[in-house]
Motif scaffolding. Structure first.
Motif, PDB file in Angstrom:
ATOM      1  N   UNK A   1      44.882  45.021  37.298  1.00  0.00           N
ATOM      2  CA  UNK A   1      44.986  44.623  38.679  1.00  0.00           C
ATOM      3  C   UNK A   1      43.685  43.945  39.082  1.00  0.00           C
ATOM      4  N   UNK A   2      43.776  42.737  39.584  1.00  0.00           N
ATOM      5  CA  UNK A   2      42.601  41.954  39.951  1.00  0.00           C
ATOM      6  C   UNK A   2      42.351  42.067  41.451  1.00  0.00           C
ATOM      7  N   UNK A   3      41.075  42.198  41.792  1.00  0.00           N
ATOM      8  CA  UNK A   3      40.669  42.258  43.198  1.00  0.00           C
ATOM      9  C   UNK A   3      40.010  40.937  43.537  1.00  0.00           C
ATOM     10  N   UNK A   4      40.445  40.299  44.610  1.00  0.00           N
ATOM     11  CA  UNK A   4      39.867  39.027  45.049  1.00  0.00           C
ATOM     12  C   UNK A   4      38.487  39.283  45.636  1.00  0.00           C
ATOM     13  N   UNK A   5      37.472  38.617  45.079  1.00  0.00           N
ATOM     14  CA  UNK A   5      36.095  38.847  45.512  1.00  0.00           C
ATOM     15  C   UNK A   5      35.485  37.657  46.241  1.00  0.00           C
ATOM     16  N   UNK A   6      36.311  36.661  46.585  1.00  0.00           N
ATOM     17  CA  UNK A   6      35.805  35.520  47.355  1.00  0.00           C
ATOM     18  C   UNK A   6      36.589  35.398  48.646  1.00  0.00           C
ATOM     19  N   UNK A   7      36.019  34.652  49.570  1.00  0.00           N
ATOM     20  CA  UNK A   7      36.686  34.374  50.851  1.00  0.00           C
ATOM     21  C   UNK A   7      37.545  33.126  50.696  1.00  0.00           C
ATOM     22  N   UNK A   8      38.701  33.255  50.097  1.00  0.00           N
ATOM     23  CA  UNK A   8      39.615  32.130  49.933  1.00  0.00           C
ATOM     24  C   UNK A   8      39.292  31.295  48.704  1.00  0.00           C
ATOM     25  N   UNK A   9      39.996  30.150  48.584  1.00  0.00           N
ATOM     26  CA  UNK A   9      39.860  29.278  47.414  1.00  0.00           C
ATOM     27  C   UNK A   9      38.453  28.703  47.332  1.00  0.00           C
TER      28      UNK A   9
ATOM     29  N   UNK B   1      32.805  31.636  49.418  1.00  0.00           N
ATOM     30  CA  UNK B   1      31.638  32.460  49.096  1.00  0.00           C
ATOM     31  C   UNK B   1      32.079  33.867  48.715  1.00  0.00           C
ATOM     32  N   UNK B   2      31.284  34.535  47.885  1.00  0.00           N
ATOM     33  CA  UNK B   2      31.609  35.920  47.531  1.00  0.00           C
ATOM     34  C   UNK B   2      31.617  36.814  48.772  1.00  0.00           C
TER      35      UNK B   2
END
Length: 191
Positions: free
Chosen positions: A1-9, A12-13
């Motif tokens: 399961x991957x966690x999104x670590x950026x603010x959108x495409x 910034x992290x």
């Protein structure tokens, strides 16, 4: 399961929100979490805590990661665990009590009524005429202690009693980096 670590495409992290709780356990897993020592400083650049004994926030808000220590032994534990599942993208059973019920589950071969009778009525050191607590503010005990996966879906299991600070550090950093957490054999042990 991957966690999104950026603010959108390509954004910034962003810091991941992490919540922790201790249900029916001894707090040893939280103590091991603190055993990551000075590595907590770079970790705090990547995460921020929501509900946790470190923040004293009472309810779990929307979070990326939830760490659950302890088994499920009463109605309040069930409520808190369901709140975590509803609010955490990834839920981790941390330690033997969360993974398989641990020491608290050793009462499972006994009848709850017999346990309460022994502890509050006939046990040594109690005042004559002690009664079993029945205050409506107390959470109702369950007949058995359950590992957390018997109540909600769990994404990862990190065994140990408690897992070492090194194991927790490796597990969390791999997860934050978007990798599937894998621990070496030597990192998984029971002290």
């Amino acid at each position: 399961m991957r966690i999104e670590t950026t603010n959108g495409a390509g954004g910034a992290p962003r810091k991941l929100k992490v919540a922790t709780v201790s249900l029916a356990g001894c707090f040893g897993c939280h103590m091991s979490f603190l055993d990551i020592d000075e590595r907590i400083l770079p970790l705090l650049e990547l995460i921020e805590f929501d509900r946790s004994p470190l923040t004293d926030i009472k309810h779990c808000g929307p979070c990326d990661i939830g760490l659950i220590e302890g088994g499920v032994c009463n109605a309040e534990n069930v409520h808190v665990l369901r709140e975590f599942r509803a609010n955490c993208k990834v839920l981790i059973a941390l330690g033997a009590c969360a993974v398989n019920g641990g020491l608290p589950a050793q009462r499972n071969h006994l009848e709850l009524a017999d346990i309460l009778q022994e502890v509050y009525r006939t046990g040594h050191g109690l005042a004559e005429g002690s009664r079993i607590p029945d205050d409506p503010e107390l959470p109702l005990p369950l007949n058995q202690v359950h590992p957390v996966h018997e109540v909600v879906r769990i994404d990862y299991f990190l065994p140990g009693c408690p897992p070492s600070g090194d194991a927790i550090w490796a597990f969390l950093t791999q997860l934050i980096e978007g990798k599937a957490p894998r621990l070496a054999h030597g990192q998984l042990h029971y002290d």
